[in-house]
Motif scaffolding. Sequence first.
Motif, PDB file in Angstrom:
ATOM      1  N   PHE A 192      -2.178  14.753   2.576  1.00  0.00           N
ATOM      2  CA  PHE A 192      -1.173  13.548   2.109  1.00  0.00           C
ATOM      3  C   PHE A 192      -0.784  12.563   3.123  1.00  0.00           C
ATOM      4  N   GLN A 194      -0.497   9.316   4.916  1.00  0.00           N
ATOM      5  CA  GLN A 194      -0.425   7.982   4.421  1.00  0.00           C
ATOM      6  C   GLN A 194      -0.937   6.971   5.626  1.00  0.00           C
ATOM      7  N   GLU A 196       0.231   4.161   6.280  1.00  0.00           N
ATOM      8  CA  GLU A 196       1.423   3.507   6.686  1.00  0.00           C
ATOM      9  C   GLU A 196       2.274   4.227   7.926  1.00  0.00           C
ATOM     10  N   VAL A 225      -7.891  13.747   1.120  1.00  0.00           N
ATOM     11  CA  VAL A 225      -7.412  12.600  -0.125  1.00  0.00           C
ATOM     12  C   VAL A 225      -7.640  12.900  -1.301  1.00  0.00           C
ATOM     13  N   THR A 266       8.613  10.661   4.860  1.00  0.00           N
ATOM     14  CA  THR A 266       7.771   9.511   4.572  1.00  0.00           C
ATOM     15  C   THR A 266       8.489   8.620   3.645  1.00  0.00           C
ATOM     16  N   GLU A 294       4.553   5.893  -6.606  1.00  0.00           N
ATOM     17  CA  GLU A 294       4.375   5.351  -5.523  1.00  0.00           C
ATOM     18  C   GLU A 294       3.648   6.236  -4.384  1.00  0.00           C
ATOM     19  N   PHE A 295       4.261   7.473  -4.559  1.00  0.00           N
ATOM     20  CA  PHE A 295       3.909   8.598  -3.322  1.00  0.00           C
ATOM     21  C   PHE A 295       2.303   8.789  -3.693  1.00  0.00           C
ATOM     22  N   ASP A 297      -0.051   6.807  -4.983  1.00  0.00           N
ATOM     23  CA  ASP A 297      -0.607   5.793  -4.444  1.00  0.00           C
ATOM     24  C   ASP A 297      -1.027   5.655  -3.154  1.00  0.00           C
ATOM     25  N   ARG A 298       0.237   6.141  -2.494  1.00  0.00           N
ATOM     26  CA  ARG A 298       0.056   6.030  -1.004  1.00  0.00           C
ATOM     27  C   ARG A 298      -0.727   7.041  -0.619  1.00  0.00           C
ATOM     28  N   THR A 299      -0.992   8.292  -1.021  1.00  0.00           N
ATOM     29  CA  THR A 299      -1.661   9.636  -0.545  1.00  0.00           C
ATOM     30  C   THR A 299      -3.130   9.936  -1.342  1.00  0.00           C
ATOM     31  N   ARG A 311      -8.480   0.386   0.388  1.00  0.00           N
ATOM     32  CA  ARG A 311      -8.010   1.770   0.741  1.00  0.00           C
ATOM     33  C   ARG A 311      -8.636   2.287   2.137  1.00  0.00           C
ATOM     34  N   TYR A 315      -7.265   3.408   5.966  1.00  0.00           N
ATOM     35  CA  TYR A 315      -7.416   4.642   6.681  1.00  0.00           C
ATOM     36  C   TYR A 315      -8.234   4.494   7.916  1.00  0.00           C
TER      37      TYR A 315
END
Length: 353
Positions: A192, A194, A196, A225, A266, A294-295, A297-299, A311, A315
Amino acid sequence: MRLGLNLRYLGSLGAGARPRESAQYVREAERLGFSVAWAAEAFSSDAVSLLGWLAAQTSRIELGTAVMQIPARTPAMTAMTAATLDLLSDGRFRLGLGVSGPQVAEGWHGARFEKPLARTREYVDIVRMTLRRKTVAYDGEHYRLPLPDGPGKPLQLGMRPRRKDIPVYLAAVGPANTRLAGEIADGWLSVFLQPEFAHESLAELRTGRERKGVDLRGFDVVAAVPVATGRNVADCADRVRAFTTHYVGGMGSRQHNFYNRLMARTGFPDEAEQVQRLYLDGNLRAAVEAMPQEFLDRTALLGSTDRIADRLQAYAEAGVTTLSTMIFPADVEEGIATLRSLAEAMEKAGIQG
């Protein structure tokens, strides 16, 4: 950045559900140029048996445990197993280790989940000592070899390992354990992660590396991922939603869930608390529905090849060196197609392995 494939558990939903499917995925990943295939264990299938079987059916792709559970084996047994798998795979084995959590350690293995960092440090010390064929005598807080009040004597590994320095990886979620991975391991197994927020974890890794007077060059930063490809991002998110919810909501107690803490720190503290409360109260469907888009999509890697390529770049720019993908296919054909889409996305992103 290189691509990897995480098979997770035999008998589970998704990749690795059946042994023959696992072999098909790994052989296709090898053909596509993936660098490594990982096998996991919790309280289902073990990682070692699957990797031994896969070693006989592959020739180039590396094989790793993500992870072998520290509470499940003595350090000497882990070193013996690592040496054997490395021999069977002609030097393609990577040893990933993790302390698991209190529920599995104490409930399944009968091992106390206390001072996990100190225990991990001693464990890795003994594993490395054994693989280098040193006579093993160790006087630690958690491990004493041989026992001081019995007939045991210091022993040496009775085989010559193909490599004395098999790469060691640590699975770590919290900051202190991540620093430890930087200090004593050759790679870090994250989940997980991210892009960001990756700078925070890499800062911890650097701190650990600095303790031994080195930097991150040559250190493998691995991000596990989930992946779901398709035109509709929301539909793709739904295919990984239950998996993520299980970790955030149920992998641990109310007091000790590392994945829940990760989600909270996070940017999703209220959502993490809600998902865990619903999950542990038995409202599994509501917990899954409460997992925010949203979580996910981030992870995870969700959507079209072009979207995934963007994406992947994120990374790579964040410092990930191996992206270990977890696929969730309805059948083998879809799984193979997902692996091919990932290879295509890497090419579109212009990322060299």
